[in-house]
Write a protein that holds these residues in place. Structure first.
Motif, PDB file in Angstrom:
ATOM      1  N   ALA A   1       0.846  -1.207   0.000  1.00  0.00           N
ATOM      2  CA  ALA A   1       0.000   0.000   0.000  1.00  0.00           C
ATOM      3  C   ALA A   1       0.874   1.248   0.000  1.00  0.00           C
ATOM      4  O   ALA A   1       0.576   2.251  -0.681  1.00  0.00           O
ATOM      5  N   MET A   2       1.951   1.224   0.772  1.00  0.00           N
ATOM      6  CA  MET A   2       2.873   2.363   0.810  1.00  0.00           C
ATOM      7  C   MET A   2       3.493   2.585  -0.567  1.00  0.00           C
ATOM      8  O   MET A   2       3.609   3.728  -1.041  1.00  0.00           O
ATOM      9  N   GLU A   3       3.912   1.484  -1.228  1.00  0.00           N
ATOM     10  CA  GLU A   3       4.513   1.588  -2.554  1.00  0.00           C
ATOM     11  C   GLU A   3       3.522   2.208  -3.545  1.00  0.00           C
ATOM     12  O   GLU A   3       3.893   3.051  -4.381  1.00  0.00           O
ATOM     13  N   LYS A   4       2.280   1.753  -3.456  1.00  0.00           N
ATOM     14  CA  LYS A   4       1.266   2.317  -4.369  1.00  0.00           C
ATOM     15  C   LYS A   4       1.079   3.795  -4.115  1.00  0.00           C
ATOM     16  O   LYS A   4       0.944   4.606  -5.066  1.00  0.00           O
ATOM     17  N   ALA A   5       1.033   4.176  -2.841  1.00  0.00           N
ATOM     18  CA  ALA A   5       0.837   5.602  -2.514  1.00  0.00           C
ATOM     19  C   ALA A   5       2.011   6.425  -3.012  1.00  0.00           C
ATOM     20  O   ALA A   5       1.823   7.525  -3.578  1.00  0.00           O
ATOM     21  N   ILE A   6       3.241   5.920  -2.821  1.00  0.00           N
ATOM     22  CA  ILE A   6       4.421   6.664  -3.296  1.00  0.00           C
ATOM     23  C   ILE A   6       4.415   6.743  -4.813  1.00  0.00           C
ATOM     24  O   ILE A   6       4.774   7.774  -5.401  1.00  0.00           O
ATOM     25  N   ASN A   7       3.986   5.647  -5.439  1.00  0.00           N
ATOM     26  CA  ASN A   7       3.936   5.644  -6.913  1.00  0.00           C
ATOM     27  C   ASN A   7       2.956   6.686  -7.425  1.00  0.00           C
ATOM     28  O   ASN A   7       3.242   7.415  -8.388  1.00  0.00           O
TER      29      ASN A   7
ATOM     30  N   GLN B   1       1.843  12.156  -9.746  1.00  0.00           N
ATOM     31  CA  GLN B   1       1.271  13.511  -9.623  1.00  0.00           C
ATOM     32  C   GLN B   1       2.367  14.569  -9.698  1.00  0.00           C
ATOM     33  O   GLN B   1       2.185  15.638 -10.310  1.00  0.00           O
ATOM     34  N   SER B   2       3.524  14.265  -9.091  1.00  0.00           N
ATOM     35  CA  SER B   2       4.625  15.226  -9.104  1.00  0.00           C
ATOM     36  C   SER B   2       5.115  15.447 -10.523  1.00  0.00           C
ATOM     37  O   SER B   2       5.377  16.583 -10.942  1.00  0.00           O
ATOM     38  N   MET B   3       5.228  14.341 -11.293  1.00  0.00           N
ATOM     39  CA  MET B   3       5.677  14.483 -12.678  1.00  0.00           C
ATOM     40  C   MET B   3       4.665  15.254 -13.512  1.00  0.00           C
ATOM     41  O   MET B   3       5.014  16.062 -14.377  1.00  0.00           O
ATOM     42  N   TYR B   4       3.374  15.038 -13.245  1.00  0.00           N
ATOM     43  CA  TYR B   4       2.320  15.748 -13.983  1.00  0.00           C
ATOM     44  C   TYR B   4       2.400  17.244 -13.712  1.00  0.00           C
ATOM     45  O   TYR B   4       2.314  18.079 -14.636  1.00  0.00           O
ATOM     46  N   LEU B   5       2.585  17.632 -12.472  1.00  0.00           N
ATOM     47  CA  LEU B   5       2.648  19.052 -12.113  1.00  0.00           C
ATOM     48  C   LEU B   5       3.880  19.711 -12.728  1.00  0.00           C
ATOM     49  O   LEU B   5       3.820  20.864 -13.181  1.00  0.00           O
ATOM     50  N   MET B   6       4.974  18.950 -12.737  1.00  0.00           N
ATOM     51  CA  MET B   6       6.191  19.513 -13.306  1.00  0.00           C
ATOM     52  C   MET B   6       6.008  19.792 -14.787  1.00  0.00           C
ATOM     53  O   MET B   6       6.480  20.813 -15.315  1.00  0.00           O
ATOM     54  N   LYS B   7       5.285  18.888 -15.459  1.00  0.00           N
ATOM     55  CA  LYS B   7       5.032  19.099 -16.886  1.00  0.00           C
ATOM     56  C   LYS B   7       4.147  20.323 -17.093  1.00  0.00           C
ATOM     57  O   LYS B   7       4.326  21.099 -18.033  1.00  0.00           O
ATOM     58  N   GLN B   8       3.150  20.491 -16.215  1.00  0.00           N
ATOM     59  CA  GLN B   8       2.212  21.610 -16.343  1.00  0.00           C
ATOM     60  C   GLN B   8       2.919  22.940 -16.152  1.00  0.00           C
ATOM     61  O   GLN B   8       2.531  23.951 -16.749  1.00  0.00           O
ATOM     62  N   PHE B   9       3.937  22.970 -15.330  1.00  0.00           N
ATOM     63  CA  PHE B   9       4.652  24.224 -15.077  1.00  0.00           C
ATOM     64  C   PHE B   9       5.903  24.345 -15.941  1.00  0.00           C
ATOM     65  O   PHE B   9       6.774  25.164 -15.665  1.00  0.00           O
ATOM     66  N   GLY B  10       5.937  23.439 -16.960  1.00  0.00           N
ATOM     67  CA  GLY B  10       7.031  23.539 -17.934  1.00  0.00           C
ATOM     68  C   GLY B  10       8.338  23.011 -17.403  1.00  0.00           C
ATOM     69  O   GLY B  10       9.400  23.430 -17.862  1.00  0.00           O
TER      70      GLY B  10
END
Length: 530
Positions: free
Chosen positions: A509-515, A520-529
């Motif tokens: 469960a922890m692995e899934k949450a970290i994944n 989400q972190s990669m998605y936000l980074m893409k959104q902010f260029g």
């Protein structure tokens, strides 16, 4: 197969393994406790085998009355007479003068067995290939018809032996005679002299080997056959070797028959005879070996009695030495049984040294063994108060057996052999009663009976606790304890499996949450260029 740590970068396998080590601590303790029980059970059983050996030694030695009744026999002239005595033989000296030994009747060919050309007949040649010197020829099968009277018997026994000339030689016929054990005759064909020799197996006078006179053709053929073998004038109804057909043979007729002889001797001056050279009088078995006189002395065999008592004392000392060793063996509580994981980390030598200390002292100060030893000591030290026991020999000390004065010997017995021998020679029956007196109470029972009772009681207590190899675990106390621990181990192992599964679910469960967080972190980074 489980793979963890892909998202977190953590070594999930090691984390779960370390967590399970802590969870397994109670299981390791249960397995160690079960191993201790197994070791202790095995030590108890080893002690029981030791006690059983002592009990068997007592039963086979000092417990048997025959041990104390053994007789020693000496002969002043063994070339003439030797003897052995039974337990009821009287201690006495007998004079025997041998004038004649018993011998077995013997029949042999008067002349060598030859063919019609005067050549000696080969004993291995088939009968149908030979025409004998007297013109006898045997080409068809027939039955040897013989009648025998054994020494000391009056009734004759008729014997029939089948002969096939096409396959049987003289030696084969001799073998068939020998195979007829009821005939009581030993036969052979002597290849050096080419003569047949038939000897009665039993010694003594009165033996007779005859051709059956039943009026059959076989009886006539039998007579012809023995005539061919060199027995002159062999005829149906007459004894072999009876050259004058008179029926009275004295051993002088061409040495064809040597009559059987009875043993002739004087027993304390009384002239008598026996059919054999071995006979029994008053439970003494005599063997006549030659002509001459001998004095036969029967006495009590003190050596056998002494040896039996010495063997008992040695076995008793050996037993209590090993039991005392178990009771005083050091217990190393800092050396518990090794777990499987611990074994993997040690060498074979290290495992051996560790387990030597871990297995030590399993029966230290054990109450069953201590009680058994105390009971046996009391059995040995207490006097035997029975009407059958001599007051001069009612304790071991009175026959030369005492306890060692060295406290390190822990109750071992010491024998004064000269005093013991003196007691045996003075009154062997009294020594027997000291060990074997029977009674309803311990005070009345002999020492050997008391000891066997104490040994039996101790062994019973040990078996009730530790069982034996033929019993199942449910039949003795320690076995039931082992079964209970095995059930607890099984239940706890199932619980450990559930705990391990829970740890893996939590880390998964922890692995899934970290994944998800990483995505989400990669998605936000893409959104902010980024």
């Amino acid at each position: 197969m489980r793979i963890g740590g892909l998202a977190s970068g953590m070594d999930i396998d090691k984390l779960v393994s370390d967590l399970m080590k802590a969870e397994r601590i109670p299981l390791d303790k249960m397995e160690q406790e079960m191993q201790r029980l197994v070791w202790k059970r095995d030590d108890y059983r080893e002690m029981n085998m030791l006690l059983r050996d002592l009990d068997n030694s007592i039963f086979d030695g000092i417990f048997r009355q025959s041990t104390y009744l053994t007789k020693s026999v000496t002969s002043s002239n063994e070339a003439a007479v030797t003897a052995t005595a039974g337990s009821t033989a009287t201690n006495t000296t007998t004079t025997i003068n041998v004038t004649q030994l018993a011998k077995a009747a013997m029949y042999n060919s008067e002349t060598a067995v030859t063919d019609n050309n005067g050549n000696a007949v080969d004993g291995d040649t088939n009968l149908d290939q030979v025409t004998f010197s007297g013109g006898q020829a045997f080409t068809t099968g027939f039955n040897l018809k013989l009648s025998v009277i054994k020494p000391g018997e009056s009734q004759a026994s008729d014997i029939t032996i089948a002969v096939d000339p096409t396959t049987d030689s003289i030696k084969d016929v001799m073998s068939k005679i020998n195979s007829h054990t009821d005939l009581g005759v030993s036969a052979f064909y002597d290849s050096e002299t080419n003569k047949v020799v038939l000897t009665m197996k039993d010694t003594g006078s009165g033996a007779k080997l005859s051709i059956t006179n039943d009026g059959t053709a076989d009886a006539t053929t039998t007579a012809d056959f023995f005539s061919a073998l060199g027995f002159s004038n062999a005829s149906a109804g007459y004894e072999l070797g009876d050259t004058n057909l008179s029926g009275t043979i004295d051993g002088t007729d061409g040495a064809i028959k040597t009559a059987g002889l009875d043993a002739q001797f004087e027993y304390n001056g009384f002239a008598t005879s026996r059919k054999t050279n071995t006979f029994e009088i008053n439970d003494v078995s005599y063997t006549l070996n030659g002509i001459g006189s001998a004095n036969i002395s029967v006495t009590q065999d003190s050596d056998t009695i002494l040896d039996s008592i010495v063997q008992f004392v040695d076995k008793y000392n050996e037993t209590i030495d090993k039991v005392n060793g178990e009771l005083s063996e050091e217990r190393y509580r800092d050396f518990p049984p090794l777990t499987d994981k611990q074994r993997e980390d040690l060498s074979d030598n290290e495992i051996e040294l560790w387990e030597e200390k871990a297995m030590s002292g399993m029966l230290r100060s054990d109450p069953i063994l201590s009680g058994g030893l105390n009971s046996m000591r009391m059995d040995l030290y207490s006097p035997v108060n029975s009407t059958t026991v001599s007051p001069d020999f009612n304790q071991l000390a009175e026959i030369g057996i005492e306890t060692s004065s060295n406290y390190k010997d822990r109750g071992k017995l010491i024998i004064n052999e000269s005093k013991l021998r003196e007691a045996i020679e003075a009154d062997p029956d009294a020594v027997y009663e000291l060990f074997m007196s029977d009674g309803t109470t311990d005070a009345e029972k002999g020492i050997a009976r008391r000891l066997r009772d104490s040994i039996s009681e101790t062994m019973g207590k040990i078996e009730a606790k530790a069982g034996n190899s033929l019993e199942t675990n449910e039949q003795f106390t320690m076995g039931r304890n082992i079964e209970e621990i095995e059930d607890e181990i099984y239940t706890f192992e199932r619980r450990l499996t559930d705990i391990e599964d829970r740890y893996w679910r939590q880390f998964t469960a922890m692995e899934k949450a970290i994944n998800r967080m990483n995505q989400q972190s990669m998605y936000l980074m893409k959104q902010f260029g980024g």
